[in-house]
Motif scaffolding. Sequence first.
Motif, PDB file in Angstrom:
ATOM      1  N   TYR A 188      35.340  31.945  20.336  1.00  8.73           N
ATOM      2  CA  TYR A 188      34.020  32.456  19.921  1.00  8.73           C
ATOM      3  C   TYR A 188      33.782  33.804  20.602  1.00  8.73           C
ATOM      4  N   ARG A 189      33.032  34.659  19.941  1.00 17.58           N
ATOM      5  CA  ARG A 189      32.613  35.932  20.523  1.00 17.58           C
ATOM      6  C   ARG A 189      31.131  36.146  20.222  1.00 17.58           C
ATOM      7  N   PRO A 190      30.404  36.814  21.148  1.00 13.99           N
ATOM      8  CA  PRO A 190      28.981  37.086  20.861  1.00 13.99           C
ATOM      9  C   PRO A 190      28.837  37.948  19.611  1.00 13.99           C
ATOM     10  N   SER A 191      27.858  37.632  18.801  1.00 16.10           N
ATOM     11  CA  SER A 191      27.609  38.412  17.590  1.00 16.10           C
ATOM     12  C   SER A 191      27.042  39.792  17.947  1.00 16.10           C
ATOM     13  N   ASN A 192      27.154  40.725  17.009  1.00 20.17           N
ATOM     14  CA  ASN A 192      26.694  42.094  17.260  1.00 20.17           C
ATOM     15  C   ASN A 192      25.208  42.165  17.565  1.00 20.17           C
ATOM     16  N   GLY A 196      23.721  35.057  18.700  1.00 18.39           N
ATOM     17  CA  GLY A 196      24.537  33.851  18.513  1.00 18.39           C
ATOM     18  C   GLY A 196      25.994  34.137  18.798  1.00 18.39           C
ATOM     19  N   LEU A 197      26.841  33.206  18.382  1.00 17.35           N
ATOM     20  CA  LEU A 197      28.275  33.302  18.599  1.00 17.35           C
ATOM     21  C   LEU A 197      29.001  33.316  17.258  1.00 17.35           C
ATOM     22  N   VAL A 198      30.024  34.140  17.172  1.00 16.59           N
ATOM     23  CA  VAL A 198      30.850  34.222  15.971  1.00 16.59           C
ATOM     24  C   VAL A 198      32.115  33.396  16.201  1.00 16.59           C
ATOM     25  N   LYS A 199      32.368  32.465  15.277  1.00 17.60           N
ATOM     26  CA  LYS A 199      33.563  31.629  15.385  1.00 17.60           C
ATOM     27  C   LYS A 199      34.797  32.423  14.984  1.00 17.60           C
ATOM     28  N   ILE A 200      35.836  32.393  15.817  1.00 20.80           N
ATOM     29  CA  ILE A 200      37.119  33.004  15.503  1.00 20.80           C
ATOM     30  C   ILE A 200      37.983  31.929  14.838  1.00 20.80           C
TER      31      ILE A 200
END
Length: 330
Positions: A188-192, A196-200
């Motif tokens: 996961y990475r923080p969204s721009n 929230g979090l972006v799922k990889i």
Amino acid sequence: MKSFSLEEIIAIVNGELIGNCKDLIFAPEQIENAVKGNVTFIGNSKYARFWEKSKASIAIVYDGIKVLPGEGKAFIKVKNADLAMALILDAFEPEPPYFESDIHPTAVIDKTAKLGNGCKIGANSYIGKNVIIGENVIIYPNVSVFDDTIIGNETVIWSGTVIRERSKIGSHCIFHSNVSIGADGFGYRPSNDGRGLVKIKHIGNVVIGNAVEVGANSCIDRGKFSSTVLGDGCKIDNLVQIGHNSVLGRCCIMAGNSGLAGSVTLGDGVIIGGSASIKDHVTIHSGAKVGAGSGVISDVEAGKTVVGYPACDSREKMKQWVALRKLARN
């Protein structure tokens, strides 16, 4: 119930007889709990002291044992009592669970799946599209094998196991209950926008070699781009986590509750102790050992033993612990 004579036990382990015993042997047992008709094991001198009070009829013993078996009992001397024990346990192993029919009528098998000769598939199992299963594979009840997976000959898969799509499994493997193979890796990475979090997503697969054994409730996640790989002969204990894109060489051992983060590389014959944790992108070279409960945050040289949290050379860590104990006394 299986039973063996003294002569048959000697033949199984190819050992040297000391003493004599006429009892029929019906089970193996640890030395403290053994009764008449049991065979037990004395692998080194620290267990020899239990023999005087043991009720076992026969003991498989190490080469240099000093005590004698006593009247009506027998020792069978071998070079390696642990390996002899493995042979005895093979001989006494009970029959596996019974299949009334090779393919249970409640199993769901996609019409495109290909099953080799001698396969057995238990109740409520699911075999997906384009799955290829080799000869004499045993799949116990409530197993799911998803699309495009390949499973080699003679592999045994116990109940509750889930093998996700595109996995490649070798021959003569054993997966114990509730193993997860090929689930998404943890990414996961923080969204721009910071909300929230972006799922990889992980779009790779898992590739497992021949004669690999995976303990109950262990998880092997699929690669992000390519493959998570377990080499031939790896032995994985219960409750082990193997992260995405990790690569294990041949005959690695991971004890219970240990874990690899993503993109860890293990050379051949690496041993990971129980509850040890390995940081992402670390390489542990062939023949190295990681002590139980250790935390590895950097590469480990071939053949080295590391312990502690963070892990370092075992001899250096022992010096540190001795120094700390001395400091505590002052």
